[in-house]
Design a protein around this motif. Structure first.
Motif, mmCIF file in Angstrom:
data_model
loop_
_atom_site.group_PDB
_atom_site.id
_atom_site.type_symbol
_atom_site.label_atom_id
_atom_site.label_comp_id
_atom_site.label_asym_id
_atom_site.label_seq_id
_atom_site.Cartn_x
_atom_site.Cartn_y
_atom_site.Cartn_z
ATOM 1 N N PHE A 196 18.014 40.526 68.603
ATOM 2 C CA PHE A 196 17.732 40.694 70.028
ATOM 3 C C PHE A 196 17.195 42.082 70.360
ATOM 4 O O PHE A 196 17.084 42.457 71.531
ATOM 5 N N LYS A 197 16.837 42.835 69.346
ATOM 6 C CA LYS A 197 16.351 44.203 69.535
ATOM 7 C C LYS A 197 15.155 44.248 70.471
ATOM 8 O O LYS A 197 14.256 43.410 70.420
ATOM 9 N N PHE A 198 15.157 45.248 71.359
ATOM 10 C CA PHE A 198 14.049 45.423 72.302
ATOM 11 C C PHE A 198 12.735 45.594 71.550
ATOM 12 O O PHE A 198 12.638 46.339 70.581
ATOM 13 N N ASP A 199 11.713 44.892 72.030
ATOM 14 C CA ASP A 199 10.391 44.904 71.393
ATOM 15 C C ASP A 199 9.349 45.234 72.466
ATOM 16 O O ASP A 199 9.053 44.408 73.324
ATOM 17 N N GLU A 200 8.802 46.426 72.397
ATOM 18 C CA GLU A 200 7.844 46.881 73.408
ATOM 19 C C GLU A 200 6.594 46.009 73.428
ATOM 20 O O GLU A 200 6.064 45.678 74.503
ATOM 21 N N ALA A 201 6.103 45.629 72.252
ATOM 22 C CA ALA A 201 4.906 44.795 72.199
ATOM 23 C C ALA A 201 5.172 43.420 72.817
ATOM 24 O O ALA A 201 4.324 42.880 73.551
ATOM 25 N N ARG A 202 6.330 42.850 72.524
ATOM 26 C CA ARG A 202 6.681 41.550 73.095
ATOM 27 C C ARG A 202 6.863 41.667 74.604
ATOM 28 O O ARG A 202 6.500 40.751 75.357
ATOM 29 N N ARG A 203 7.409 42.771 75.045
ATOM 30 C CA ARG A 203 7.576 43.011 76.479
ATOM 31 C C ARG A 203 6.224 42.957 77.191
ATOM 32 O O ARG A 203 6.059 42.261 78.194
ATOM 33 N N PRO A 287 14.926 36.344 73.015
ATOM 34 C CA PRO A 287 14.772 37.793 72.860
ATOM 35 C C PRO A 287 13.492 38.346 73.470
ATOM 36 O O PRO A 287 13.504 39.455 74.028
ATOM 37 N N GLY A 288 12.395 37.600 73.389
ATOM 38 C CA GLY A 288 11.143 38.073 73.976
ATOM 39 C C GLY A 288 11.238 38.212 75.487
ATOM 40 O O GLY A 288 10.760 39.198 76.070
ATOM 41 N N TYR A 289 11.854 37.217 76.130
ATOM 42 C CA TYR A 289 12.021 37.292 77.579
ATOM 43 C C TYR A 289 12.970 38.436 77.961
ATOM 44 O O TYR A 289 12.767 39.114 78.978
ATOM 45 N N LEU A 290 14.015 38.663 77.149
ATOM 46 C CA LEU A 290 14.922 39.776 77.439
ATOM 47 C C LEU A 290 14.195 41.112 77.318
ATOM 48 O O LEU A 290 14.447 42.031 78.109
ATOM 49 N N SER A 291 13.293 41.227 76.355
ATOM 50 C CA SER A 291 12.519 42.461 76.230
ATOM 51 C C SER A 291 11.642 42.692 77.453
ATOM 52 O O SER A 291 11.371 43.840 77.835
ATOM 53 N N ALA A 292 11.199 41.609 78.077
ATOM 54 C CA ALA A 292 10.326 41.733 79.255
ATOM 55 C C ALA A 292 11.085 42.166 80.498
ATOM 56 O O ALA A 292 10.479 42.594 81.487
ATOM 57 N N ALA A 293 12.420 42.055 80.466
ATOM 58 C CA ALA A 293 13.237 42.365 81.642
ATOM 59 C C ALA A 293 13.773 43.793 81.587
ATOM 60 O O ALA A 293 13.679 44.482 80.563
ATOM 61 N N ASP A 294 14.345 44.220 82.715
ATOM 62 C CA ASP A 294 14.951 45.548 82.823
ATOM 63 C C ASP A 294 16.464 45.493 82.966
ATOM 64 O O ASP A 294 17.159 46.419 82.576
ATOM 65 N N PHE A 295 16.977 44.431 83.546
ATOM 66 C CA PHE A 295 18.417 44.245 83.661
ATOM 67 C C PHE A 295 18.694 42.750 83.767
ATOM 68 O O PHE A 295 17.762 41.947 83.888
ATOM 69 N N GLY A 321 19.468 45.691 75.161
ATOM 70 C CA GLY A 321 19.447 46.937 75.915
ATOM 71 C C GLY A 321 19.471 46.765 77.418
ATOM 72 O O GLY A 321 19.098 47.679 78.152
ATOM 73 N N LEU A 322 19.917 45.598 77.895
ATOM 74 C CA LEU A 322 19.874 45.317 79.327
ATOM 75 C C LEU A 322 21.232 45.567 79.993
ATOM 76 O O LEU A 322 22.234 44.945 79.605
ATOM 77 N N SER A 367 17.511 56.194 83.913
ATOM 78 C CA SER A 367 17.771 56.963 82.695
ATOM 79 C C SER A 367 16.780 56.560 81.610
ATOM 80 O O SER A 367 16.618 55.368 81.327
ATOM 81 N N PRO A 368 16.101 57.522 80.987
ATOM 82 C CA PRO A 368 15.091 57.168 79.976
ATOM 83 C C PRO A 368 15.674 56.507 78.728
ATOM 84 O O PRO A 368 14.955 55.851 77.981
ATOM 85 N N ASN A 369 16.961 56.688 78.485
ATOM 86 C CA ASN A 369 17.555 56.119 77.263
ATOM 87 C C ASN A 369 18.601 55.057 77.560
ATOM 88 O O ASN A 369 19.515 54.824 76.766
ATOM 89 N N TYR A 370 18.464 54.385 78.719
ATOM 90 C CA TYR A 370 19.500 53.415 79.086
ATOM 91 C C TYR A 370 19.573 52.246 78.106
ATOM 92 O O TYR A 370 20.642 51.700 77.843
#
Length: 400
Positions: A196-203, A287-295, A321-322, A367-370
Motif C-alpha cells: 500500500f506504499k504511496f506511489d507518486e506516479a500512480r497518484r 492502493p492506487g486510489y489511496l495514493s491519489a487521496a490526501d486523507f 500514509g493517509l 506538514s510536508p512529511n505527514y
C-alpha cells in the motif's frame, strides 16, 4: 504440521483477499508446515477458481457451498447443520493437525467440529461478533443467530488452544473474563505495508483519469454503508469536509453498495457528479486510489463492543500514509490517533467535534512529511510481524 484454515467469507470477498491471503503467505513460508487446506464459504452457489497471486504449492482448496436464494435465517441454520460434518470429513482426508478459524463465526464452526472429533482449534481475528451485530441493530436479542453465536463464542473462549483478538482492549477484557493470558495474543488486522506504499506516479495517473486537479484536496472512503458503518451520517460527514476544504475538494468512494444509490445520496447533500468518483474496485486497485487521496474517512457506528475491533481499512489507510477521520471509541485505533497522530477523532453525539476533527486533518495535511509519519503507525501497529510472532508462539510443534 497440516492446517485446515477456515475463512467465513468467500474466496473473492475483499476480507479474504486482504486478511486471509497475507496470513496464508506467512504460514506457507514456514518449513515446519507441510500443507494447508483453505476452506471458504461461498454464498452464490458456485465453486470459484482458486488462483491467488502467490505460490500455492503447499495449499489445497475446498469451498463450502451455501445454498443461495433463501431466507437468511434458513440459510445460516442449514450452513451450521451441514458444514461441521463436511469439515470433519475434510479434516480427516487432509489429516489436519488442527483448525485455524478466521473470525468468531468461523470459530463457531471450529467448535462444532471439535464437538465431533476433538480436533484442536485456534481462532484468529477473534471478536465479540454476536454483540457487534446486536449493538449495530442488525440482530435482535431474541434472534436465534445472536443467541447461538454468543453461546458459541463462550465455548471458543473455553476450548480454543489460542485466541488472537484484533485489539489489545479485547485481550484485556478476555483476561478479566477469566481466559488465561497465555492463550491470548493480540494481532490487529495486519496489512502488507509495502503493497500500500504511496506511489507518486500512480497518484498523478489516477487523478488525471478522474479529472481531479493535482492540487485538489481529496478524501477517500473504502467500504460499505450500513450495518456497522454509518450510512446517512457518513454522507453528512463527507459534506462537512467539502464545506471546510471548499470548492476544490474531491471525493473518492470505493464501495460494494449500488453506485446509483450512493450517487443519489451524495447529490442530496450537495455534491455534483464532477466532484465525486464512485466505483466498486477490486482490492488490487485500492492502493492506487489511496495514493491519489490526501486523507481518509472511517465512519464506523459507535458501540461499546467497537472498542474490540480493528478495521482493516484503517491499517490500509495508514500504510498509504493517509490520516484517518475516525469515529471515537473504535478499537485501539482511536487512542492511537489521540496519542500518536495519524488522523483525528469525532463523535456525532458532540456535533462540535466534527468540524474540530476536520480542521485537525487540514492542519496535518500542511506538514510536508505527514505521509511518512502516518506510515510509521502502520509499521508499528498493523505489520504482519505481529501475526508471525503469534504463529511462532502457538504453532510450535509441541503446541499441537
Amino acid at each position: 504440521m497440516r492446517i485446515l484454515f477456515l475463512s467465513y467469507w468467500g474466496l473473492d470477498d475483499p476480507l479474504t483477499i486482504s486478511t486471509v491471503f497475507p496470513h496464508l503467505q506467512l504460514l506457507i513460508q514456514r518449513s515446519d508446515i507441510e500443507s494447508i487446506l483453505l476452506v471458504t464459504i461461498e454464498r452464490d452457489g458456485r465453486k470459484p477458481v482458486f488462483n491467488p497471486p502467490f505460490p500455492i504449492s503447499k495449499v489445497e482448496y475446498a469451498p463450502l457451498i451455501s445454498e443461495p436464494g433463501r431466507n437468511v435465517l434458513v440459510t445460516k441454520t442449514d450452513d451450521f447443520l451441514r458444514f461441521p460434518k463436511t469439515l470433519v470429513e475434510l479434516a480427516t482426508q487432509h489429516r489436519s493437525d488442527f483448525l485455524l478459524a478466521r473470525g468468531a463465526p468461523a470459530g463457531a464452526l471450529a467448535y462444532l467440529v471439535w464437538k465431533r472429533n476433538k480436533l484442536p482449534f485456534y481462532v484468529e481475528s477473534f471478536e465479540p461478533h454476536a454483540d457487534y451485530m446486536l449493538e449495530s441493530g442488525v440482530w435482535k436479542s431474541y434472534d436465534p443467530r445472536y443467541l447461538f453465536q454468543r453461546y458459541w463464542e463462550k465455548k471458543q473462549k473455553q476450548l480454543a488452544l489460542g485466541l488472537l483478538p484484533v485489539a489489545e482492549n479485547y485481550r484485556q477484557q478476555l483476561i478479566r473474563e477469566g481466559v488465561s493470558g497465555e492463550r491470548i495474543v493480540t494481532v490487529p488486522c495486519s496489512v502488507d505495508v509495502a503493497a500500500f506504499k504511496f506511489d507518486e506516479a500512480r497518484r498523478k495517473q489516477v487523478r488525471e483519469q478522474l479529472g481531479f486537479a493535482s492540487t485538489a484536496p481529496v478524501g477517500i472512503y473504502v467500504g460499505k454503508f450500513g450495518d456497522i458503518y454509518y450510512d446517512t451520517e457518513a454522507f453528512d460527514l463527507f459534506k462537512a469536509a467539502a464545506d471546510h476544504f471548499g470548492p476544490a475538494f474531491r471525493l473518492i468512494i470505493l464501495t460494494p453498495n449500488p453506485p446509483a444509490e450512493v450517487r443519489s445520496k451524495l447529490a442530496r447533500v450537495g455534491f455534483s457528479k464532477d466532484e465525486v468518483f464512485v466505483v466498486k474496485a477490486p482490492h488490487a486497485d485500492v492502493p492506487g486510489y489511496l495514493s491519489a487521496a490526501d486523507f481518509a474517512f472511517a465512519p464506523i457506528k459507535p458501540a461499546p463492543c467497537r472498542l474490540f475491533c480493528s478495521p482493516i481499512k484503517v491499517g490500509e489507510y495508514w500504510a498509504a500514509g493517509l490520516p484517518v477521520l475516525l469515529t471515537e471509541g473504535v478499537g485501539d485505533d482511536s487512542a492511537i490517533i489521540r496519542q500518536e497522530g495519524g488522523g483525528a477523532v469525532f463523535n456525532l453525539d458532540q456535533p462540535s467535534s466534527v468540524p474540530a476533527a476536520i480542521k485537525q486533518i487540514a492542519v496535518l495535511l500542511q506538514s510536508p512529511n505527514y505521509r511518512q509519519h502516518t506510515v510509521k503507525l502502520a509499521e508499528r501497529h498493523r505489520s504482519l510481524d505481529r501475526a508471525t510472532l503469534a504463529y511462532a508462539k502457538f504453532f510450535a510443534p509441541q503446541a499441537v
